[in-house]
Design an enzyme around this catalytic site. Structure first.
Site, PDB file in Angstrom:
ATOM      1  N   HIS A 133     184.492  79.148  17.361  1.00 53.07           N
ATOM      2  CA  HIS A 133     185.409  78.752  17.715  1.00 53.07           C
ATOM      3  C   HIS A 133     185.007  78.055  19.474  1.00 53.07           C
ATOM      4  O   HIS A 133     185.630  77.678  19.753  1.00 53.07           O
ATOM      5  CB  HIS A 133     187.289  79.836  18.585  1.00 53.07           C
ATOM      6  CG  HIS A 133     187.472  79.991  16.542  1.00 53.07           C
ATOM      7  ND1 HIS A 133     187.579  80.635  16.055  1.00 53.07           N
ATOM      8  CD2 HIS A 133     188.345  79.113  16.440  1.00 53.07           C
ATOM      9  CE1 HIS A 133     188.009  80.208  15.092  1.00 53.07           C
ATOM     10  NE2 HIS A 133     188.891  79.489  15.299  1.00 53.07           N
ATOM     11  N   ARG A 165     195.168  73.873  16.253  1.00 52.69           N
ATOM     12  CA  ARG A 165     195.417  75.544  16.211  1.00 52.69           C
ATOM     13  C   ARG A 165     196.458  76.208  17.386  1.00 52.69           C
ATOM     14  O   ARG A 165     196.073  76.367  18.534  1.00 52.69           O
ATOM     15  CB  ARG A 165     194.814  75.851  16.229  1.00 52.69           C
ATOM     16  CG  ARG A 165     193.261  75.493  15.171  1.00 52.69           C
ATOM     17  CD  ARG A 165     191.822  76.209  15.567  1.00 52.69           C
ATOM     18  NE  ARG A 165     190.813  75.826  14.598  1.00 52.69           N
ATOM     19  CZ  ARG A 165     189.538  74.628  13.555  1.00 52.69           C
ATOM     20  NH1 ARG A 165     189.905  73.910  15.135  1.00 52.69           N
ATOM     21  NH2 ARG A 165     189.129  75.109  13.482  1.00 52.69           N
ATOM     22  N   GLU A 176     191.560  80.760   2.709  1.00 55.05           N
ATOM     23  CA  GLU A 176     189.875  80.717   3.901  1.00 55.05           C
ATOM     24  C   GLU A 176     189.582  82.226   3.617  1.00 55.05           C
ATOM     25  O   GLU A 176     188.624  82.223   4.567  1.00 55.05           O
ATOM     26  CB  GLU A 176     190.471  80.266   5.383  1.00 55.05           C
ATOM     27  CG  GLU A 176     191.608  81.116   5.774  1.00 55.05           C
ATOM     28  CD  GLU A 176     191.938  80.808   7.460  1.00 55.05           C
ATOM     29  OE1 GLU A 176     190.831  79.777   7.795  1.00 55.05           O
ATOM     30  OE2 GLU A 176     192.420  81.429   7.569  1.00 55.05           O
ATOM     31  N   ASP A 205     186.316  79.968   7.834  1.00 56.20           N
ATOM     32  CA  ASP A 205     186.263  80.990   7.309  1.00 56.20           C
ATOM     33  C   ASP A 205     185.786  81.537   5.711  1.00 56.20           C
ATOM     34  O   ASP A 205     184.900  82.611   6.183  1.00 56.20           O
ATOM     35  CB  ASP A 205     187.706  81.339   8.068  1.00 56.20           C
ATOM     36  CG  ASP A 205     187.873  81.860   9.168  1.00 56.20           C
ATOM     37  OD1 ASP A 205     187.122  83.210   9.503  1.00 56.20           O
ATOM     38  OD2 ASP A 205     188.867  82.399   9.534  1.00 56.20           O
ATOM     39  N   ARG A 243     180.295  83.591  11.045  1.00 59.09           N
ATOM     40  CA  ARG A 243     180.178  82.228  12.015  1.00 59.09           C
ATOM     41  C   ARG A 243     179.359  82.098  13.570  1.00 59.09           C
ATOM     42  O   ARG A 243     179.479  81.329  13.857  1.00 59.09           O
ATOM     43  CB  ARG A 243     181.406  81.724  11.327  1.00 59.09           C
ATOM     44  CG  ARG A 243     182.531  82.242  12.293  1.00 59.09           C
ATOM     45  CD  ARG A 243     184.037  81.807  11.837  1.00 59.09           C
ATOM     46  NE  ARG A 243     184.369  80.638  12.288  1.00 59.09           N
ATOM     47  CZ  ARG A 243     185.767  80.115  12.693  1.00 59.09           C
ATOM     48  NH1 ARG A 243     186.754  80.513  11.357  1.00 59.09           N
ATOM     49  NH2 ARG A 243     186.479  79.117  12.974  1.00 59.09           N
TER      50      ARG A 243
HETATM   51  C1  PEP Z   1     188.694  77.314   9.086  1.00 56.16           C
HETATM   52  O1  PEP Z   1     188.225  78.475   8.785  1.00 56.16           O
HETATM   53  O2  PEP Z   1     188.104  76.495   8.501  1.00 56.16           O
HETATM   54  C2  PEP Z   1     189.506  76.466  10.400  1.00 56.16           C
HETATM   55  C3  PEP Z   1     190.199  75.439   9.822  1.00 56.16           C
HETATM   56  O3  PEP Z   1     190.277  77.252  11.453  1.00 56.16           O
HETATM   57  P1  PEP Z   1     189.506  78.023  12.417  1.00 56.16           P
HETATM   58  O4  PEP Z   1     188.286  77.283  12.376  1.00 56.16           O
HETATM   59  O5  PEP Z   1     190.531  78.262  13.169  1.00 56.16           O
HETATM   60  O6  PEP Z   1     189.839  79.627  11.886  1.00 56.16           O
HETATM   61 MG    MG Z   2     189.809  80.076   9.863  1.00 55.22          MG
END
Ligand code: PEP
Ligand code: MG
Length: 590
Positions: free
Chosen positions: A194, A301, A436, A460, A470
């Site tokens: 993130h 988000r 996800e 995810d 990630r």
């Molecule tokens: C994802 O997981 O692809 C998603 C869009 O949510 P985030 O990146 O906020 O976990």
């Molecule tokens: Mg996600």
């Protein structure tokens, strides 16, 4: 001074030339503040009160945790109390306030840093880890000694700087918006962490996962950050600086390159419309989203709204924020995601140890179901905002129908309460599930019977399917978006949605990848949501292809055995279908 090049992971494109500002590893800025002689007793009293308040807080959390969860977790806090009340630390702080006439928070911070360093240099693993406890206790006391938002005081930076840190939390990056920061670089992190996602939202170049940036770079070093190749150049020579000045102007040209198609429809050569939407993290991004001509917000988000504050946002505050996003989006659709806390996103207002809401732990919808107080407040705000625009909502990290039903039961309770209070809202608001987690993709046919729409979260989905963290730079090479398992899961989800006649979109980072987007459209996706930075270049790709081309590509991709083959196929096809394409992420290097 010789030039030194560090290689990391490209997180946000662009080039910055400037000077390094190394953030303390603990990411807290506690500026030295001089006090007058007569203020010494006040400062000591403030310090003592902060210790007492922190003690009460720790005991309170300990009680809560031992009644709700396992007793071992509660024991961590015994160690914290021990450190908090250590007389050697307390005496040293008081003596130094008297002698040095500096603020309690500054002296306390200096003393704790000294102790944390002593622990970290000890060979014994157990004692080494106690350094983290010292850090935790220190944060709590500092929070009570000073306004917490000031602990990450990017406002106090006085000139355009390149921030270097071991890591920034997503909440740190969220508070960097519009500050004097021209780039940043970190020791750790992955492409879809993130922190990296926020870097793109900030519109500043960033490199993560450099491993030793905080060791190799010194404060005030001259740096070039190349957010495309993932490089940081320390003390660049004249020739390197000249090359990068040219590269920077090429980057800016590419950034402007597709402006001419901004108001043209996002449709393929054979007339299929693709809805290209943007992901929103913080409302400050709204102008960039409008500027890119996005067709709406495919993922809002909301968790960033809960960060960088010492309390939880009230219903009213959330309602006003969501309403503002809706109104500024005009009639375009906005898909709001309920709180996705956990993984690498923490809230300072919740006194919960980070390891309890890890990626595989008490995250996202699980957390919300366990804390209906927080969940219901958000749901009320979302429903109330739904009266003001084209709003849909979705839950993160759904693993199956049971969880979806539980979340919907809470939603229905909130709807009933609003009706009783005669508060207006859209009773038919669409409620979607993010896909996800492999379990959700695998059972998409079952979920499609209950969800109003799907949104595939590949960031995810890739980490959970390939078992690759990630946020880790160590496993970055294993994070393969084109892996056959991912392509198959996307196909399963899209087919299930089609069969059930519900909309399906994709909002992970790969929707902004100009090569992989070909296979996504070929698999049947017609709604994509991405960083606003990618919107125009994806529109360029969409306007240059025919559905028949990409459907053939998707069929071929489904037969391939490895992720590398899938990615190479997409790259080749991109060159063939869009020969004049220039990628903002990579092509400015020349
Ligand atoms: C994802 O997981 O692809 C998603 C869009 O949510 P985030 O990146 O906020 O976990
Ligand atoms: Mg996600």
């Amino acid at each position: 001074m010789s030039e030194n090049v560090l290689k990391g992971i490209a997180a946000a494109p662009g080039i910055a030339v400037g000077h390094a500002f190394i953030m303390d590893k603990q990411e807290i800025i506690v500026p030295a503040r001089a006090i007058m002689e007569k203020e010494v007793p006040i400062e000591i009293a403030r310090f003592e009160e902060a210790i007492i308040k922190t003690k009460e807080e720790i005991i309170e959390i300990q009680k809560k945790i031992s009644s709700e969860l396992q007793v071992e977790h509660a024991k961590i806090f015994d160690a914290h109390l021990f450190i908090l009340e250590d007389t050697a630390i307390i005496d040293e702080v008081i003596k130094r306030i008297q002698a040095e006439k500096l603020s309690a928070e500054y002296i306390y911070f200096q003393v704790l840093k000294k102790y944390a360093l002593i622990f970290s240099n000890i060979e014994d693993e157990y004692l080494k880890e106690r350094g983290a406890d010292v850090d935790d206790v220190g944060r709590r006391v500092l929070k009570n000694l000073m306004d917490e938002t000031k602990m990450h005081d990017f406002d106090s930076l006085t000139k355009d700087l390149i921030l270097i840190a071991h890591d920034f939390s997503p909440s740190d990056t969220a508070s960097m918006f519009n500050k004097k920061i021209i780039a940043f670089a970190t020791d750790i992190g992955g492409k879809t962490s993130h922190t990296a996602i926020m870097a793109k939202s900030l519109g500043v170049p960033a490199v993560v996962g450099l491993k030793k940036a905080t060791l190799a770079i010194k404060n005030q070093d001259e740096l070039i950050v190349d957010g495309s190749k993932g490089l940081v150049i320390i003390n660049p020579g004249e020739e390197t600086k000249r090359l990068y000045t040219d590269a920077k102007s090429r980057f800016l040209q590419i950034k402007e390159r597709y402006q001419d198609i901004k108001d043209l429809p996002a449709q393929t050569k054979d007339g299929t419309k693709i809805s290209i939407m943007a992901n929103l993290e913080i409302p400050e991004e709204l102008p960039a989203i409008a500027e890119a001509g996005a067709a709406g917000i495919g993922l809002y988000r909301t968790e960033y709204f809960y960060m960088n504050r010492i309390d939880l946002p009230s219903e009213e505050e959330q309602f006003n924020a969501y309403k503002r996003v809706l109104l500024e989006s005009k009639n375009n659709p906005v898909t709001i995601r309920t709180l996705d806390l956990g993984g690498d996103k923490f809230l300072s207002s919740l006194e919960i140890p980070k390891d309890m809401y890890s990626y595989l732990g008490w995250r996202a919808i699980r957390f919300c179901l366990a804390r209906p107080d927080i969940f219901k407040t958000q749901l009320r705000a979302i429903l109330r905002a739904s009266a003001f625009g084209n709003l849909r909502m979705m839950y993160p990290m759904i693993t199956g129908n049971e969880e979806l039903a539980q979340a919907n039961a809470v939603l229905n309770e909130v709807k009933e309460a609003l009706k009783r209070e005669s508060v207006p809202f859209n009773e038919n608001i669409l409620v979607g599930a993010m896909i996800e987690v492999p379990a959700a993709a695998m059972t998409a046919d079952l979920l499609a019977q209950e969800a109003d729409f799907f949104s595939i979260g590949t960031n995810d989905l890739i980490q959970y399917t390939l078992a690759v963290d990630r946020v880790s730079e160590k496993t970055a090479d294993l994070y393969e978006p084109g892996h056959p398992a991912i392509i198959r899961f996307i196909k399963l989800t899209v087919d299930a949605a089609k069969e059930a006649n519900i909309p399906v979109s994709l909002c992970g980072e790969i929707s902004g990848d100009p090569a992989l987007v070909l296979v996504l459209i070929g698999l049947g996706l017609r709604e994509l949501s991405m960083s606003s930075l990618s919107v125009l270049q994806i529109k360029k790709v969409v306007r240059s292809i025919s559905i028949s081309d990409v459907e053939a590509l998707a069929r071929e991709a489904m037969q391939l055995k490895t992720g590398i083959e899938v990615e190479e196929l997409c790259q080749r096809k991109l060159k063939e279908l869009v020969p004049d394409f220039q990628n903002i992420d990579t092509d400015y290097k020349g």
